[in-house]
Design a protein around this motif. Sequence first.
Motif: not given
Length: 350
Positions: A245-274
């Motif tokens: 989400n808008a609070g966590t994505v700016p802090q994320l240090t990973a270069r790859l996100v791949c996980g089993a949770a559903n609906n990982q993006l709080s909004t579709p726009e987070m894909a562009r932010v990533l």
Amino acid sequence: MSLKLTELEQPDFERLVLAEDSDAGLRALICVHSTALGPAAGGCRMWDYASDDEAVADVTRLARGMTYKNAMADLGLGGGKSVIIGDARRDKTPDLMRAFGRAVESLQGSYYTAEDVGISTEDMAFAAEETRYAVGLAGGDHGSGDPSPWTAEGVFRCLKVGAAHVFGSDDLTGRKVLVQGLGHVGMSLAEKLKDAGAHLIVTDINDAALEDASTRLGAEVIAPDQVFQQEMDIFAPCALGGALNAGTVPQLTARLVCGAANNQLSTPEMARVLQDRGITYLPDYVVNAGGIISAAGEIHRRGENYRRARLDGIAGRVQEMLQRADAEGRTTNEIANAMVDQMLDKANAA
């Protein structure tokens, strides 16, 4: 028997049914989003929703998601979902599940159900007493049982494809991988990552699961509120949705996100932010399809080779998606959705 079915209007969906059985204590919603590619399939979850509107919002969102997941996994199935309104720990009974099975049977094969949050293989067996369209069963010639290992295997295969794209190699030796959530799927994924030589970091609210991962897998344990302060190469969200989400994505240090949770993006726009931050995101509905792949084997009465071929298939689609995203300057989410929309348009035009 006192089963009552009420058709509810829902634009852009094929069917939304409210199923009620006062004798069994059942109130459930069954949603069929699309049968363009085949009968709808998707799990049943039991949740104590605050309102009927909340339940409708959840079941429709999930049903649409299953259309996309099933299409991308090449299962010959459409998308559907069901929710039973109530507290699974307090309200669930065999009679309730049998009543739910009768409701599913009334849709005459347009929807197949299986386990989801709050529903076990044992619960689904009670539903199967009343319907031919319950899968995820433990017994029988084609019973698929617990889908968790298949989901974890699919995520792991896609993660390796993503690692090859991002790091130039799918060798995970020494890679810092943070698994958020150690339920059945998260723990199975953690085991695979450990065997692959990853430096495993884990978090969960379940202390027993953390102790198991620490002692058995040698995992580094962190508090749930410390996830986005960690240095990591790969982030594997396997808990609740909305982690990105808008609070966590700016802090994320990973270069790859791949996980089993559903609906990982709080909004579709987070894909562009990533993407703008140089972080490769593998859409959750593509990589976590292993569970429904397992159930599809049961629906189509196919064996393990069918399931493994489709796991190979989603890994191949991830590779195609990544290549197209780079070439076209679009997010992986946009590419994945476009791939599915093309499949649906072709099916609807046939």
